[in-house]
Design a protein around this motif. Structure first.
Motif, PDB file in Angstrom:
ATOM      1  N   ILE A  18      85.375  43.987  71.442  1.00 23.93           N
ATOM      2  CA  ILE A  18      86.207  43.630  70.300  1.00 23.93           C
ATOM      3  C   ILE A  18      85.342  43.300  69.097  1.00 23.93           C
ATOM      4  O   ILE A  18      84.383  42.546  69.193  1.00 23.93           O
ATOM      5  CB  ILE A  18      87.106  42.428  70.631  1.00 23.93           C
ATOM      6  CG1 ILE A  18      88.084  42.791  71.736  1.00 23.93           C
ATOM      7  CG2 ILE A  18      87.867  41.965  69.404  1.00 23.93           C
ATOM      8  CD1 ILE A  18      88.959  41.658  72.164  1.00 23.93           C
ATOM      9  N   SER A  19      85.710  43.864  67.967  1.00 28.19           N
ATOM     10  CA  SER A  19      85.088  43.510  66.696  1.00 28.19           C
ATOM     11  C   SER A  19      86.023  42.524  66.003  1.00 28.19           C
ATOM     12  O   SER A  19      87.207  42.793  65.825  1.00 28.19           O
ATOM     13  CB  SER A  19      84.919  44.757  65.832  1.00 28.19           C
ATOM     14  OG  SER A  19      84.523  44.398  64.545  1.00 28.19           O
ATOM     15  N   SER A  53      89.550  46.240  67.350  1.00 28.88           N
ATOM     16  CA  SER A  53      89.354  45.345  66.215  1.00 28.88           C
ATOM     17  C   SER A  53      90.451  44.286  66.264  1.00 28.88           C
ATOM     18  O   SER A  53      91.621  44.606  66.500  1.00 28.88           O
ATOM     19  CB  SER A  53      89.435  46.136  64.908  1.00 28.88           C
ATOM     20  OG  SER A  53      89.325  45.278  63.815  1.00 28.88           O
ATOM     21  N   LEU A  54      90.078  43.033  66.051  1.00 29.14           N
ATOM     22  CA  LEU A  54      91.019  41.920  66.127  1.00 29.14           C
ATOM     23  C   LEU A  54      91.129  41.254  64.763  1.00 29.14           C
ATOM     24  O   LEU A  54      90.128  40.892  64.160  1.00 29.14           O
ATOM     25  CB  LEU A  54      90.540  40.890  67.156  1.00 29.14           C
ATOM     26  CG  LEU A  54      91.343  39.606  67.279  1.00 29.14           C
ATOM     27  CD1 LEU A  54      92.724  39.892  67.858  1.00 29.14           C
ATOM     28  CD2 LEU A  54      90.610  38.602  68.140  1.00 29.14           C
ATOM     29  N   LYS A  55      92.360  41.111  64.290  1.00 31.48           N
ATOM     30  CA  LYS A  55      92.625  40.424  63.027  1.00 31.48           C
ATOM     31  C   LYS A  55      93.495  39.208  63.339  1.00 31.48           C
ATOM     32  O   LYS A  55      94.509  39.334  64.014  1.00 31.48           O
ATOM     33  CB  LYS A  55      93.341  41.362  62.061  1.00 31.48           C
ATOM     34  CG  LYS A  55      93.540  40.794  60.694  1.00 31.48           C
ATOM     35  CD  LYS A  55      94.173  41.825  59.787  1.00 31.48           C
ATOM     36  CE  LYS A  55      94.321  41.265  58.397  1.00 31.48           C
ATOM     37  NZ  LYS A  55      94.946  42.240  57.502  1.00 31.48           N
ATOM     38  N   THR A  56      93.075  38.031  62.860  1.00 32.86           N
ATOM     39  CA  THR A  56      93.788  36.800  63.178  1.00 32.86           C
ATOM     40  C   THR A  56      94.093  36.004  61.919  1.00 32.86           C
ATOM     41  O   THR A  56      93.366  36.069  60.938  1.00 32.86           O
ATOM     42  CB  THR A  56      92.955  35.910  64.112  1.00 32.86           C
ATOM     43  OG1 THR A  56      91.727  35.597  63.476  1.00 32.86           O
ATOM     44  CG2 THR A  56      92.698  36.570  65.436  1.00 32.86           C
ATOM     45  N   ILE A  57      95.181  35.243  61.981  1.00 33.96           N
ATOM     46  CA  ILE A  57      95.555  34.288  60.934  1.00 33.96           C
ATOM     47  C   ILE A  57      96.065  33.037  61.652  1.00 33.96           C
ATOM     48  O   ILE A  57      96.886  33.127  62.562  1.00 33.96           O
ATOM     49  CB  ILE A  57      96.661  34.832  60.017  1.00 33.96           C
ATOM     50  CG1 ILE A  57      96.204  36.089  59.297  1.00 33.96           C
ATOM     51  CG2 ILE A  57      97.088  33.783  59.011  1.00 33.96           C
ATOM     52  CD1 ILE A  57      97.305  36.772  58.519  1.00 33.96           C
ATOM     53  N   ILE A  85      95.708  43.604  67.358  1.00 38.40           N
ATOM     54  CA  ILE A  85      94.593  44.341  67.948  1.00 38.40           C
ATOM     55  C   ILE A  85      94.760  45.800  67.554  1.00 38.40           C
ATOM     56  O   ILE A  85      95.811  46.395  67.776  1.00 38.40           O
ATOM     57  CB  ILE A  85      94.569  44.214  69.479  1.00 38.40           C
ATOM     58  CG1 ILE A  85      94.438  42.755  69.876  1.00 38.40           C
ATOM     59  CG2 ILE A  85      93.430  45.034  70.062  1.00 38.40           C
ATOM     60  CD1 ILE A  85      94.510  42.522  71.357  1.00 38.40           C
ATOM     61  N   TYR A  86      93.701  46.338  66.937  1.00 36.00           N
ATOM     62  CA  TYR A  86      93.690  47.723  66.494  1.00 36.00           C
ATOM     63  C   TYR A  86      92.730  48.531  67.349  1.00 36.00           C
ATOM     64  O   TYR A  86      91.732  48.013  67.829  1.00 36.00           O
ATOM     65  CB  TYR A  86      93.194  47.825  65.041  1.00 36.00           C
ATOM     66  CG  TYR A  86      94.076  47.167  64.025  1.00 36.00           C
ATOM     67  CD1 TYR A  86      95.099  47.871  63.426  1.00 36.00           C
ATOM     68  CD2 TYR A  86      93.862  45.853  63.646  1.00 36.00           C
ATOM     69  CE1 TYR A  86      95.910  47.269  62.470  1.00 36.00           C
ATOM     70  CE2 TYR A  86      94.662  45.243  62.698  1.00 36.00           C
ATOM     71  CZ  TYR A  86      95.679  45.956  62.115  1.00 36.00           C
ATOM     72  OH  TYR A  86      96.478  45.367  61.179  1.00 36.00           O
ATOM     73  N   ASP A  87      93.044  49.818  67.500  1.00 29.93           N
ATOM     74  CA  ASP A  87      92.063  50.741  68.050  1.00 29.93           C
ATOM     75  C   ASP A  87      91.016  50.949  66.964  1.00 29.93           C
ATOM     76  O   ASP A  87      91.355  51.230  65.816  1.00 29.93           O
ATOM     77  CB  ASP A  87      92.724  52.060  68.420  1.00 29.93           C
ATOM     78  CG  ASP A  87      91.789  53.008  69.142  1.00 29.93           C
ATOM     79  OD1 ASP A  87      90.578  52.764  69.148  1.00 29.93           O
ATOM     80  OD2 ASP A  87      92.285  54.006  69.693  1.00 29.93           O
ATOM     81  N   LYS A 103      95.064  52.259  64.692  1.00 27.66           N
ATOM     82  CA  LYS A 103      96.459  52.062  65.072  1.00 27.66           C
ATOM     83  C   LYS A 103      96.601  50.717  65.758  1.00 27.66           C
ATOM     84  O   LYS A 103      95.735  50.292  66.509  1.00 27.66           O
ATOM     85  CB  LYS A 103      96.931  53.164  66.017  1.00 27.66           C
ATOM     86  CG  LYS A 103      97.070  54.494  65.356  1.00 27.66           C
ATOM     87  CD  LYS A 103      97.649  55.499  66.307  1.00 27.66           C
ATOM     88  CE  LYS A 103      97.788  56.844  65.622  1.00 27.66           C
ATOM     89  NZ  LYS A 103      98.340  57.854  66.537  1.00 27.66           N
ATOM     90  N   ILE A 104      97.730  50.054  65.510  1.00 26.04           N
ATOM     91  CA  ILE A 104      97.989  48.755  66.132  1.00 26.04           C
ATOM     92  C   ILE A 104      98.344  48.975  67.600  1.00 26.04           C
ATOM     93  O   ILE A 104      99.276  49.703  67.921  1.00 26.04           O
ATOM     94  CB  ILE A 104      99.131  48.014  65.415  1.00 26.04           C
ATOM     95  CG1 ILE A 104      98.752  47.704  63.974  1.00 26.04           C
ATOM     96  CG2 ILE A 104      99.471  46.739  66.152  1.00 26.04           C
ATOM     97  CD1 ILE A 104      99.873  47.060  63.174  1.00 26.04           C
ATOM     98  N   LEU A 105      97.593  48.307  68.478  1.00 32.55           N
ATOM     99  CA  LEU A 105      97.856  48.397  69.914  1.00 32.55           C
ATOM    100  C   LEU A 105      98.697  47.231  70.408  1.00 32.55           C
ATOM    101  O   LEU A 105      99.534  47.394  71.286  1.00 32.55           O
ATOM    102  CB  LEU A 105      96.536  48.436  70.685  1.00 32.55           C
ATOM    103  CG  LEU A 105      95.618  49.612  70.380  1.00 32.55           C
ATOM    104  CD1 LEU A 105      94.314  49.456  71.145  1.00 32.55           C
ATOM    105  CD2 LEU A 105      96.292  50.917  70.731  1.00 32.55           C
ATOM    106  N   LYS A 106      98.474  46.056  69.850  1.00 34.86           N
ATOM    107  CA  LYS A 106      99.188  44.865  70.316  1.00 34.86           C
ATOM    108  C   LYS A 106      99.243  43.848  69.190  1.00 34.86           C
ATOM    109  O   LYS A 106      98.268  43.635  68.489  1.00 34.86           O
ATOM    110  CB  LYS A 106      98.449  44.264  71.518  1.00 34.86           C
ATOM    111  CG  LYS A 106      99.069  43.055  72.136  1.00 34.86           C
ATOM    112  CD  LYS A 106     100.197  43.426  73.037  1.00 34.86           C
ATOM    113  CE  LYS A 106     100.700  42.181  73.761  1.00 34.86           C
ATOM    114  NZ  LYS A 106     101.920  42.419  74.462  1.00 34.86           N
TER     115      LYS A 106
END
Length: 159
Positions: free
Chosen positions: A31-32, A66-70, A98-100, A105-108
């Protein structure tokens, strides 16, 4: 006497071996991390730092996700059992995506809430601010650990 020392050394080596070989977070190396700091929020920076410490990702290893969080916080007054002093209830929520890494693309997507942290309030504004700051720091750390454990469970299912 020698048996006790031998057993003590054996127990210490056994415990040390179990702790050092903990591979619970193997899936997190794929994961990035890309935290959303668009608002420049201090809490998002602290949360991102806790995630970096937990993930300990290797720079040279290719990433798959890739992980994006808030992170956000809500505070409200809560009643006590004797109704004499007011308590402040704080709940933190982490929203993640979570993106590929290749296709973007959004996976989850999802969110995780923390259990509420309750702190007493006083007439001093300084003590209230410090109390809220400590609560947010504890919730940041707790949610980073919860998110990492959750991701460790769902990443094998994404493959």
């Amino acid at each position: 006497m020698y048996k006790r020392k031998f057993l003590l050394i054996l127990v210490i080596l056994l415990i040390n071996g179990c702790v050092s070989s903990n591979n619970n977070f193997n899936n997190l190396n794929n994961i990035s991390l890309s935290g959303s700091n668009e608002t420049g929020n201090y809490d998002n920076y602290v949360f991102q730092e806790h995630l970096n410490r937990i993930f300990k990702t290797e720079i040279d290893k290719p990433k798959m996700y890739s992980l994006k969080t808030i992170i956000s916080f809500e505070s409200a007054n809560a009643l006590t059992s004797n109704n004499l002093t007011s308590l402040q209830k704080t709940i933190a929520t982490v929203t993640f995506e979570i993106y590929d890494f290749k296709t973007q693309k959004i996976l989850k997507t999802g969110s995780i809430k923390s259990s509420p942290a309750i702190g007493s309030t006083s007439s001093s504004l300084f003590s209230n601010d410090i109390n809220l700051k400590h609560i947010k720091e504890r919730l940041n750390k707790s949610l980073a650990l919860k998110l990492s454990k959750y991701l460790n469970l769902i990443i094998p299912k994404l493959k």
